[in-house]
Structure formats: C-alpha cells, structure tokens
Design a protein around this motif. Structure first.
Motif, PDB file in Angstrom:
ATOM      1  N   GLU A 263       0.818  -1.223   0.000  1.00 44.68           N
ATOM      2  CA  GLU A 263       0.000   0.000   0.000  1.00 44.68           C
ATOM      3  C   GLU A 263       0.847   1.265   0.000  1.00 44.68           C
ATOM      4  O   GLU A 263       0.503   2.266   0.623  1.00 44.68           O
ATOM      5  CB  GLU A 263      -0.970  -0.001   1.191  1.00 44.68           C
ATOM      6  CG  GLU A 263      -1.937  -1.183   1.176  1.00 44.68           C
ATOM      7  CD  GLU A 263      -2.877  -1.186   2.373  1.00 44.68           C
ATOM      8  OE1 GLU A 263      -2.833  -0.212   3.160  1.00 44.68           O
ATOM      9  OE2 GLU A 263      -3.642  -2.150   2.519  1.00 44.68           O
TER      10      GLU A 263
ATOM     11  N   ASP B 174       1.679   3.635  -2.571  1.00 44.37           N
ATOM     12  CA  ASP B 174       1.391   4.040  -3.938  1.00 44.37           C
ATOM     13  C   ASP B 174       2.475   4.946  -4.518  1.00 44.37           C
ATOM     14  O   ASP B 174       2.764   4.887  -5.724  1.00 44.37           O
ATOM     15  CB  ASP B 174       0.038   4.743  -4.011  1.00 44.37           C
ATOM     16  CG  ASP B 174      -1.117   3.767  -3.799  1.00 44.37           C
ATOM     17  OD1 ASP B 174      -0.858   2.549  -3.729  1.00 44.37           O
ATOM     18  OD2 ASP B 174      -2.275   4.222  -3.707  1.00 44.37           O
ATOM     19  N   ALA B 175       3.064   5.782  -3.686  1.00 41.87           N
ATOM     20  CA  ALA B 175       4.090   6.692  -4.189  1.00 41.87           C
ATOM     21  C   ALA B 175       5.277   5.898  -4.752  1.00 41.87           C
ATOM     22  O   ALA B 175       5.797   6.207  -5.834  1.00 41.87           O
ATOM     23  CB  ALA B 175       4.555   7.626  -3.085  1.00 41.87           C
TER      24      ALA B 175
ATOM     25  N   VAL C 169      -2.968   2.651 -10.346  1.00 45.08           N
ATOM     26  CA  VAL C 169      -2.553   3.265  -9.073  1.00 45.08           C
ATOM     27  C   VAL C 169      -3.122   4.681  -8.959  1.00 45.08           C
ATOM     28  O   VAL C 169      -3.654   5.073  -7.913  1.00 45.08           O
ATOM     29  CB  VAL C 169      -1.014   3.283  -8.953  1.00 45.08           C
ATOM     30  CG1 VAL C 169      -0.598   4.034  -7.682  1.00 45.08           C
ATOM     31  CG2 VAL C 169      -0.462   1.865  -8.922  1.00 45.08           C
ATOM     32  N   TYR C 170      -3.012   5.446 -10.032  1.00 42.64           N
ATOM     33  CA  TYR C 170      -3.553   6.811 -10.005  1.00 42.64           C
ATOM     34  C   TYR C 170      -5.071   6.794  -9.791  1.00 42.64           C
ATOM     35  O   TYR C 170      -5.623   7.644  -9.091  1.00 42.64           O
ATOM     36  CB  TYR C 170      -3.218   7.542 -11.307  1.00 42.64           C
ATOM     37  CG  TYR C 170      -1.832   8.148 -11.320  1.00 42.64           C
ATOM     38  CD1 TYR C 170      -1.442   9.070 -10.353  1.00 42.64           C
ATOM     39  CD2 TYR C 170      -0.905   7.790 -12.310  1.00 42.64           C
ATOM     40  CE1 TYR C 170      -0.170   9.628 -10.363  1.00 42.64           C
ATOM     41  CE2 TYR C 170       0.369   8.342 -12.324  1.00 42.64           C
ATOM     42  CZ  TYR C 170       0.728   9.265 -11.348  1.00 42.64           C
ATOM     43  OH  TYR C 170       1.972   9.825 -11.348  1.00 42.64           O
TER      44      TYR C 170
ATOM     45  N   GLN D 229      -6.728   4.516  -8.089  1.00 43.91           N
ATOM     46  CA  GLN D 229      -6.923   4.220  -6.668  1.00 43.91           C
ATOM     47  C   GLN D 229      -6.709   5.468  -5.818  1.00 43.91           C
ATOM     48  O   GLN D 229      -7.364   5.654  -4.792  1.00 43.91           O
ATOM     49  CB  GLN D 229      -5.956   3.120  -6.227  1.00 43.91           C
ATOM     50  CG  GLN D 229      -6.311   1.737  -6.734  1.00 43.91           C
ATOM     51  CD  GLN D 229      -7.626   1.232  -6.168  1.00 43.91           C
ATOM     52  OE1 GLN D 229      -8.584   1.014  -6.912  1.00 43.91           O
ATOM     53  NE2 GLN D 229      -7.697   1.094  -4.853  1.00 43.91           N
ATOM     54  N   ASP D 230      -5.797   6.316  -6.264  1.00 38.74           N
ATOM     55  CA  ASP D 230      -5.514   7.562  -5.526  1.00 38.74           C
ATOM     56  C   ASP D 230      -6.466   8.682  -5.922  1.00 38.74           C
ATOM     57  O   ASP D 230      -6.279   9.840  -5.499  1.00 38.74           O
ATOM     58  CB  ASP D 230      -4.070   8.011  -5.798  1.00 38.74           C
ATOM     59  CG  ASP D 230      -3.046   7.117  -5.120  1.00 38.74           C
ATOM     60  OD1 ASP D 230      -3.450   6.307  -4.271  1.00 38.74           O
ATOM     61  OD2 ASP D 230      -1.850   7.213  -5.465  1.00 38.74           O
ATOM     62  N   GLN D 231      -7.469   8.351  -6.742  1.00 38.77           N
ATOM     63  CA  GLN D 231      -8.493   9.303  -7.195  1.00 38.77           C
ATOM     64  C   GLN D 231      -7.890  10.459  -7.996  1.00 38.77           C
ATOM     65  O   GLN D 231      -8.424  11.572  -8.018  1.00 38.77           O
ATOM     66  CB  GLN D 231      -9.305   9.835  -6.001  1.00 38.77           C
ATOM     67  CG  GLN D 231     -10.042   8.737  -5.265  1.00 38.77           C
ATOM     68  CD  GLN D 231     -10.935   9.259  -4.151  1.00 38.77           C
ATOM     69  OE1 GLN D 231     -11.303  10.440  -4.130  1.00 38.77           O
ATOM     70  NE2 GLN D 231     -11.296   8.395  -3.221  1.00 38.77           N
ATOM     71  N   LYS D 232      -6.796  10.180  -8.672  1.00 41.05           N
ATOM     72  CA  LYS D 232      -6.189  11.152  -9.587  1.00 41.05           C
ATOM     73  C   LYS D 232      -6.594  10.711 -10.994  1.00 41.05           C
ATOM     74  O   LYS D 232      -5.835  10.093 -11.734  1.00 41.05           O
ATOM     75  CB  LYS D 232      -4.676  11.185  -9.411  1.00 41.05           C
ATOM     76  CG  LYS D 232      -4.255  11.674  -8.027  1.00 41.05           C
ATOM     77  CD  LYS D 232      -2.738  11.691  -7.874  1.00 41.05           C
ATOM     78  CE  LYS D 232      -2.342  12.203  -6.494  1.00 41.05           C
ATOM     79  NZ  LYS D 232      -0.864  12.204  -6.301  1.00 41.05           N
TER      80      LYS D 232
END
Length: 428
Positions: free
Chosen positions: A327, A329-330, A355-356, A358-361
């Motif tokens: 977990e 993500d970065a 991944v982006y 999941q990060d709401q980006k």
C-alpha cells in the motif's frame, strides 16, 4: 518430457571422450606394461594383427590430425585404412579416430555409429574395448538416447566385471531423463557410495529426482545440507533456494538467501529476484503485507545499488507490484514509471493508471491508461473498464461509453461491460 527446472547442469552427460594410445605393430618393440583396468573380465583379449610398420605410421599421422582438430586431414588418412586395411585392429583404431574428430566438431549423432563399428570389430585390447564401450554410453546420453546409454552401461558392467562411481552417475542421469526417478535415486546413491569425491551434478540429479518423485522434503533437506557445507558457493545457494521456493518454504528460502547475501554468495540476478519474491510470497501467505513489502523493496533497492539487479521492465514491475501490496502508492508509481520507460508494451502504463485511479487522480489515470492501451496490453477489456470509470469520474460520459464499448468486445469483460452499458441506457 517434464523436468524440475531448478538446476543448471542437467543439460547432458559430461564427456571425457578420447582415443586409444597410438598403436604398435606386431613386429615393433614392446611397451612397458600398464596396470590392467579390467582384471576380472572373462573376455579373452584378441591378438594384435597390425604387422605393417607403414600402416602404423599412417595411423599415427591420422591420430595426430585428430589431436590437432584437423578433420579433413584425419579423414583423408584414416578413411582409406577403414576401407582397405587387412588389419582389423588398424580399422578399429581408424574408426575410433574418426569418431573422435567427428564428435569434436559437435556432430555427436554421426560419431556414434563410427565408435560402435570400432567396438563391434572386436579386436581391441580389453582395456581399450571397455574404455570405448563406456564412451559409447556417454555419446548415447549426449544424443538423448538414454535407454541405449543404459543398455550399453549394463553390457559394459556385465562384461567388464567392474563398477565405478562414474558409471552409476551416468546411469542416474539416464534414468532421470527417462523420468524413472526411483531408479535415478538408487543409481546416484550408489555412485556416491563408491567415491569420496562425488560430482556436483550427481547431487543435482538426486535432488531433482527427489522433487519429481514427490519427495520434496528430502530434496529441500538435501539441498539445504549441501549448501550449509559450502555456504559461499553460489551454485549450492541457487539449488537450495530454488527447491525451498518450490516447496513453498518461504522462510527457509529467505534464510539461505539472506545468508548468501551476507557472505557474498548471493551474486546471480535471478537469486536476488527470488529473495524479493520470497518476501512477497511469505507476506501473501500468512505474513504481514506491509512488513513483507518493505523487506522486498529494501532487498530490491540493495540489489540495484550493487548492480546485481539490472534495470528492466520486468524487474521494475516486480518492485511496483511489491509497493502496491504494501500500500505504498508513491513508490509504486516511481517503479512503474521507470519500468514503463523500458517496456516494449503498455502493461506498466496501465499499472500506473490503476494506481492513479486508486488515488483518485483520474486525469493522470486516464492519461496512462490511454497511453498503455495505445502501446498494447494483454487484458484490454479490464484496462478499458478502468478507463471508462476514470472518464465517468471526470464527467466525460461519451468517453466512458466509448471505453466501455471497447471493453464489451473482450470476451473476458463482455458481460460486465454490456451490463454497464445497459444501465447507462446505451444500446437499447
């Protein structure tokens, strides 16, 4: 034919092919007697029938050409002797020389009938006769004629009344290749009992035979014991860790690989990668995901800094996946970006998009998903479904519908995509 892909040696038998000592004609001076190698054989040694000093000289010249690797000259000199000599011994020696020079060019298949003819003439002295018979067994093994190799070993042993460690080692390899693992185990154990200097390949065959015959625990114990005797041996480390991983003993694999890491035996990139994977597999099978991920990544970064792990799309994907499991993500984004720059397809771009997302980006997610699909990915439907959701979050309904219609073309995602489109009022 199925074999355990653990060991590096099992490609074939190691050969020690040679030819008989230069012949002497019957009228020549006698040579010093050497120790008899097959004192118990019942075979009656034939009398030497080489009486021509001129022919002896020709044979010596032909065998010198064999030694020099000059196949053309060897054939020019030796083939006429095979074709027309009145001496059966001269014919046999010439055939042996031709077999040798043919083998040395890499043509094992053509060397076999030449050597067999030399033996079948039946005029070789006992020591030479049995030496060549054993070499014939090795050639059969090298040509993947494993049953013929076994039959020849059995004949050599029965007629020569001799047992050697090497003969049982070759027998074990033949049985292993024929997937007769109990017989391979028995042969290798016999080989090891006849010498205090067993070949490393025998242990590899024995471990592989244990693993293939359902005795993985025995294989793992043996591999670990062998490594503990030679803790700085990279080959032993590879064998032990590979079997432990196959047995899903992740803690055991980590232990030996970390030992190799600390003493300098961990050198091969594949073994570094296996240590990374062992931490991840342990984390995914009852371990702590974040802790396992952190250890895997620390190992990966250490391997990269030491030059042991090379930059590649596959390696950076592994590190990115490890980051996702933990977990982080970065870090996942960083590894995936490095891998994407080296990749020939769009898989890591799609991984970045996920991944982006999941990060709401969602804008970044759309960018990388579109980029990855443009390069080509294996599971297109799944990527299009994530892209559709990213478009939906960006309030781009036409884009979402277009992406989902693409997902509907993939059999793996067709049903889900069509259901989404139906609920969205598309295609009524």
């Amino acid at each position: 034919m199925k074999h355990t892909p653990l060991f590096t040696m099992l490609a074939g038998a190691a050969l020690a092919f040679s030819f008989a000592a230069a012949p002497a004609y019957a009228g020549g001076a006698s040579k010093d007697k050497q120790a008899v190698q097959y004192p118990n054989t019942s075979r009656v040694a034939p009398k030497l029938d080489l009486t021509s000093e001129k022919e002896q000289k020709a044979l010596n010249e032909g065998l010198d050409a064999v030694n020099a690797g000059d196949k053309a000259k060897a054939e020019q000199i030796l083939q006429p002797i095979v074709d027309s000599s009145k001496s059966k011994y001269a014919q046999a020696i010439a055939l042996q020389g031709l077999a040798n020079v043919t083998y040395n060019t890499g043509d094992v298949k053509s060397a076999i009938p030449l050597l067999k003819r030399a033996i079948d003439i039946g005029v070789m002295p006992n020591d030479t006769y049995f030496q060549l018979m054993f070499e014939l067994a090795q050639l059969y093994a090298a040509d993947q004629q494993y049953q013929a190799s076994l039959d020849t070993i059995a004949k050599w042993r029965a007629e020569g009344k001799k047992e050697t460690a090497d003969s049982y080692g070759l027998e074990g390899m033949d049985y292993y290749r024929l997937e007769k693992y109990p017989e391979a185990i028995a042969a290798i154990q016999k080989a090891k009992s006849l010498t205090d200097k067993p070949q490393d390949s025998w242990n590899q065959i024995l471990m592989a035979s244990y693993a293939e015959s359902g005795k993985g625990g025995d294989a793992a114990k043996m591999a670990t014991d062998e490594y503990e005797k030679n803790p700085t041996d990279s080959g032993m480390l590879h064998n032990a860790s590979a079997i432990l991983l196959q047995q899903q003993d992740y803690a055991g694999a980590i232990k030996v690989l970390e030992q190799g890491r600390s003493n300098g035996a961990l050198k091969d990139e594949g073994d570094w990668i296996n240590l990374v994977k062992a931490y991840l597999l342990q984390a995914q099978n009852g371990g702590d995901a974040k802790s396992g991920s952190a250890k895997a990544l620390a190992t990966f970064d250490d391997g990269v800094s030491k030059g042991a792990i090379k930059p590649s799309a596959a390696n950076y994907k592994l590190a990115g996946d490890a980051s996702v499991i933990g977990e982080n993500d970065a870090k996942a984004i960083g590894y995936y970006q490095k891998g994407a720059a080296l990749a020939s397809d769009g898989e890591l771009d799609v991984a970045l998009g996920r991944v982006y997302f999941q990060d709401q980006k969602f804008a970044e997610a759309k960018k990388y998903l579109t980029q990855g699909l443009g390069k080509g990915v294996q599971h297109k439907g799944e990527a299009y479904m994530v892209l559709a959701e990213a478009d939906r979050e960006l309030k781009d309904k036409p884009g979402a519908i277009t992406a989902m219609m693409e997902a509907a073309k993939d059999p793996a995602t067709s049903a889900k995509a069509k259901d989404w489109l139906r609920k969205a009022g598309v295609g009524k």
